[in-house]
Enzyme design. Structure first.
Site, PDB file in Angstrom:
ATOM      1  N   ASP A  55       7.392  24.267  21.246  1.00  0.00           N
ATOM      2  CA  ASP A  55       7.376  24.913  22.554  1.00  0.00           C
ATOM      3  C   ASP A  55       8.784  25.102  23.108  1.00  0.00           C
ATOM      4  OD1 ASP A  55       4.587  24.935  22.555  1.00  0.00           O
ATOM      5  OD2 ASP A  55       4.481  22.939  23.471  1.00  0.00           O
ATOM      6  N   TYR A 126       7.501  13.513  14.367  1.00  0.00           N
ATOM      7  CA  TYR A 126       8.220  13.831  15.597  1.00  0.00           C
ATOM      8  C   TYR A 126       8.907  12.579  16.132  1.00  0.00           C
ATOM      9  CZ  TYR A 126       6.137  18.466  16.337  1.00  0.00           C
ATOM     10  OH  TYR A 126       5.787  19.788  16.232  1.00  0.00           O
TER      11      TYR A 126
END
Length: 289
Positions: A55, A126
């Site tokens: 994003d 992540y």
């Protein structure tokens, strides 16, 4: 001759509107596509195909895409030999550096045309970076930031846009318990974004670890960096940020472990706290077959 390349890139996502191409917006794809189009000689560069979409504001140290490039000779004839992978990497990085972009290629290989960046991805990791004070700015609980307002209080200028700077001291042990609760196979409907198109909310969180680092001093306060590592085959839309947001609420004692367990069981995103800010998130490693 058309050749397919597997490309690994790192980027600071602060100034980009996400990774995928969006008409009229500056994205990681748009600056890479422009740089690839500047390769020497006439070339035909197909649209980039990403393994993972990040994003706006999210960073990466190891995102992967594949791209098909055709060399074209004069009079429209196809070139006989593909570009060498290292030549593409050097040329693209030179173009990106000249444009002062926060993107660079860190690995590139010529691959068979059956390789697909998304379909061949087997695991994603992540990192989430957070900083919290070890001494409070205010000892009055009534003056501590309310839910949803934490991201308004920036503390360390050199970490702005690269870590979530939480102004409230957090309970590390409670957050570790919270991460343990979210490990394993669960229905993560309470942690999926509204734009998620995945058919199943079931995911297996193989790793969710918290590491607290050596405190650093700034002004009159001590701050402690924290790193979360989350590993899974694939994630739901905004799942990592939503999980971190809830774990931090547990650490700030705005949510109990029982509340978190009930939220997981509820399978209802509307009951969950806000997601963690995008700028603390880094796509670190993506393993491919």
């Amino acid at each position: 001759m058309t050749a397919r390349y597997k490309v690994t890139v790192e980027y600071l996502g602060t100034t980009y509107k996400g990774v995928v191409y969006q008409p009229g917006l500056k994205t990681v794809s748009s600056v890479l596509q422009r740089a690839l189009g500047q390769l020497a000689g006439p070339v035909n560069v197909k649209p980039i195909q990403w393994s993972s979409r990040t994003d706006s504001g999210v960073h990466a140290t190891g995102n992967v895409f594949h791209v098909d490039i055709t060399r074209v000779r004069k009079q429209g004839r196809l070139g006989s030999d593909p570009f060498r992978a290292e030549d593409i990497g050097r040329a693209v990085n030179f173009s990106l550096q000249n444009s002062s972009e926060d993107v660079q290629i860190v690995g590139i290989d010529l691959v068979p045309d059956i390789f697909h960046a998304r379909h061949n991805a087997i695991e994603r990791t992540y990192l989430y970076k957070l900083i919290h004070p070890l001494t409070e700015k205010s000892e009055d609980p009534q003056k501590l930031p309310r839910r949803g307002a934490w991201h308004l209080n920036q503390m360390l200028l050199n970490e702005r846009g690269r870590s979530w700077q939480c102004p409230t001291k957090l309970d590390i042990s409670k957050m570790r318990e919270a991460t343990n609760l979210l490990k394993g196979i669960h229905d993560f409907s309470s942690f999926r974004g509204s734009e998620c198109v995945m058919k199943s909310p079931m995911r297996n969180i193989e790793e969710f670890e918290l590491v607290s680092h050596q405190p650093i001093s700034a002004g009159m306060l001590l701050y402690q960096p924290i790193t979360f590592t989350i590993r899974c085959r694939s994630f739901l839309n905004k799942q990592v940020r939503n999980m971190i947001g809830s774990v931090v609420e547990v650490g700030a004692e705005l949510m109990s472990l029982e509340d978190l367990r009930n939220l997981l069981d509820a399978k209802d995103r509307t009951l969950a706290p806000p997601p963690a800010p995008a700028h603390g998130l880094y796509l670190q490693v993506l393993l491919s077959m």
